[in-house]
Design a protein around this motif. Sequence first.
Motif, PDB file in Angstrom:
ATOM      1  N   ILE A 169       3.244   7.744   4.308  1.00 42.53           N
ATOM      2  CA  ILE A 169       3.823   8.943   4.931  1.00 42.53           C
ATOM      3  C   ILE A 169       5.135   9.298   4.238  1.00 42.53           C
ATOM      4  O   ILE A 169       5.435  10.476   4.010  1.00 42.53           O
ATOM      5  CB  ILE A 169       4.035   8.725   6.442  1.00 42.53           C
ATOM      6  N   GLY A 170       5.917   8.267   3.897  1.00 44.88           N
ATOM      7  CA  GLY A 170       7.146   8.512   3.150  1.00 44.88           C
ATOM      8  C   GLY A 170       6.875   9.170   1.817  1.00 44.88           C
ATOM      9  O   GLY A 170       7.566  10.124   1.424  1.00 44.88           O
ATOM     10  N   PHE A 173       5.961  12.932   2.327  1.00 45.78           N
ATOM     11  CA  PHE A 173       7.112  13.825   2.525  1.00 45.78           C
ATOM     12  C   PHE A 173       7.973  13.922   1.264  1.00 45.78           C
ATOM     13  O   PHE A 173       8.558  14.975   0.991  1.00 45.78           O
ATOM     14  CB  PHE A 173       7.954  13.352   3.711  1.00 45.78           C
ATOM     15  N   TRP A 174       8.044  12.836   0.507  1.00 48.13           N
ATOM     16  CA  TRP A 174       8.783  12.856  -0.761  1.00 48.13           C
ATOM     17  C   TRP A 174       8.178  13.883  -1.715  1.00 48.13           C
ATOM     18  O   TRP A 174       8.886  14.754  -2.242  1.00 48.13           O
ATOM     19  CB  TRP A 174       8.759  11.457  -1.379  1.00 48.13           C
ATOM     20  N   ILE A 213      14.745  18.354   5.092  1.00 47.16           N
ATOM     21  CA  ILE A 213      14.168  17.658   6.256  1.00 47.16           C
ATOM     22  C   ILE A 213      13.057  16.709   5.803  1.00 47.16           C
ATOM     23  O   ILE A 213      12.987  15.559   6.237  1.00 47.16           O
ATOM     24  CB  ILE A 213      13.629  18.671   7.282  1.00 47.16           C
ATOM     25  N   PHE A 214      12.203  17.194   4.913  1.00 44.94           N
ATOM     26  CA  PHE A 214      11.121  16.350   4.388  1.00 44.94           C
ATOM     27  C   PHE A 214      11.681  15.098   3.723  1.00 44.94           C
ATOM     28  O   PHE A 214      11.151  13.992   3.905  1.00 44.94           O
ATOM     29  CB  PHE A 214      10.270  17.133   3.391  1.00 44.94           C
ATOM     30  N   HIS A 215      12.745  15.254   2.961  1.00 36.88           N
ATOM     31  CA  HIS A 215      13.304  14.098   2.251  1.00 36.88           C
ATOM     32  C   HIS A 215      14.070  13.175   3.194  1.00 36.88           C
ATOM     33  O   HIS A 215      14.144  11.964   2.958  1.00 36.88           O
ATOM     34  CB  HIS A 215      14.166  14.568   1.085  1.00 36.88           C
ATOM     35  N   ALA A 216      14.614  13.724   4.259  1.00 39.07           N
ATOM     36  CA  ALA A 216      15.211  12.863   5.285  1.00 39.07           C
ATOM     37  C   ALA A 216      14.120  12.024   5.955  1.00 39.07           C
ATOM     38  O   ALA A 216      14.306  10.829   6.225  1.00 39.07           O
ATOM     39  CB  ALA A 216      15.941  13.701   6.326  1.00 39.07           C
ATOM     40  N   LEU A 217      12.963  12.648   6.205  1.00 34.52           N
ATOM     41  CA  LEU A 217      11.830  11.920   6.776  1.00 34.52           C
ATOM     42  C   LEU A 217      11.312  10.869   5.793  1.00 34.52           C
ATOM     43  O   LEU A 217      10.865   9.791   6.193  1.00 34.52           O
ATOM     44  CB  LEU A 217      10.708  12.890   7.151  1.00 34.52           C
ATOM     45  N   THR A 218      11.378  11.178   4.513  1.00 35.72           N
ATOM     46  CA  THR A 218      10.987  10.211   3.483  1.00 35.72           C
ATOM     47  C   THR A 218      11.793   8.933   3.623  1.00 35.72           C
ATOM     48  O   THR A 218      11.238   7.820   3.672  1.00 35.72           O
ATOM     49  CB  THR A 218      11.225  10.801   2.074  1.00 35.72           C
ATOM     50  N   LEU A 220      13.502   7.899   6.181  1.00 32.82           N
ATOM     51  CA  LEU A 220      13.227   7.266   7.476  1.00 32.82           C
ATOM     52  C   LEU A 220      11.954   6.421   7.417  1.00 32.82           C
ATOM     53  O   LEU A 220      11.956   5.249   7.847  1.00 32.82           O
ATOM     54  CB  LEU A 220      13.089   8.333   8.557  1.00 32.82           C
ATOM     55  N   PHE A 221      10.884   6.985   6.895  1.00 34.66           N
ATOM     56  CA  PHE A 221       9.613   6.247   6.859  1.00 34.66           C
ATOM     57  C   PHE A 221       9.664   5.082   5.872  1.00 34.66           C
ATOM     58  O   PHE A 221       9.029   4.050   6.104  1.00 34.66           O
ATOM     59  CB  PHE A 221       8.456   7.190   6.540  1.00 34.66           C
TER      60      PHE A 221
END
Length: 286
Positions: A169-170, A173-174, A213-218, A220-221
């Motif tokens: 998932i990371g 989003f990356w 936001i996508f890279h912040a989620l990257t 995080l995961f």
Amino acid sequence: MEKFKQLLNDFNELVMFKHSIFSLPFIFIAMIVAANGWFGFKLLILGVLAALTARNFAMGFNRFLDRDIDALNPRTINRPNVDGRISPVQMFLFTFANALGFILVAYFVNDLALYLAVPILIVIGSYSYFKRFSYLAHLILGLSLGLAPIAGVVAVSETITFWSVLLSIGVMFWVAGFDLLYSLQDIEVDKKLGLHSIPSTFGVERTMRISQIFHALTVLFWLLFAFVSESGFFVYIAVVVSAVMLSVEHYIVNKDFSKIDRAFFTINGYLGIVFFVLVVCDQIFA
């Protein structure tokens, strides 16, 4: 012989072979973690072949379907699929051969890999269709590369672990995040041709926020991956370094749009390599 060499160069340009650097490190990261170290030369060779045939299939299929679109985009008008250097028949045969190659490699890996081979090909081939009717195409592209860690774990342990899903998932989003930045180059063309992309739908500023936001989620995961997989100090360092590199990427693009290529190729290419090296260090010094 010269014609054959030129054809190889044309196919290399068609599938942009150098971009394999984005997916290869994360396949082997997952394999190393799953095997708790070295996983053997057989899986090394099969892993490389699986990654290359899957990517060649995806790129070949994309270029085959996008001939009409690429012919109308000034940035892509000189690609081999447009200027006649590679014919539609040659692209189809190349794509079909790599699909068969991927399935054959999966057969030699294990039963679960073989069962998943065709569904994986369907997913990685669907990107070309999604961008024609949905701006979620960026996430489909991310998912296509995000399947790499799961494939790596399946190859080693013939199962799908929770930590590999988090890592995947990371990666999704990356890839989706940096694809958004790369797609900013085509925002006007996408609008003109009626293609669905986040930049053409939401504009430049919102696209850059979504990418952030996508890279912040990257990050995080990937942190969750490090925790769930019970990784050591070096993997956490890898996540921190990745966060810094992604921040630099956004800084570069925010400052100067003309440097999107630099942010896309250079930073993201090194990110995967650095992450891989630190995971190896974690295994050595754990």
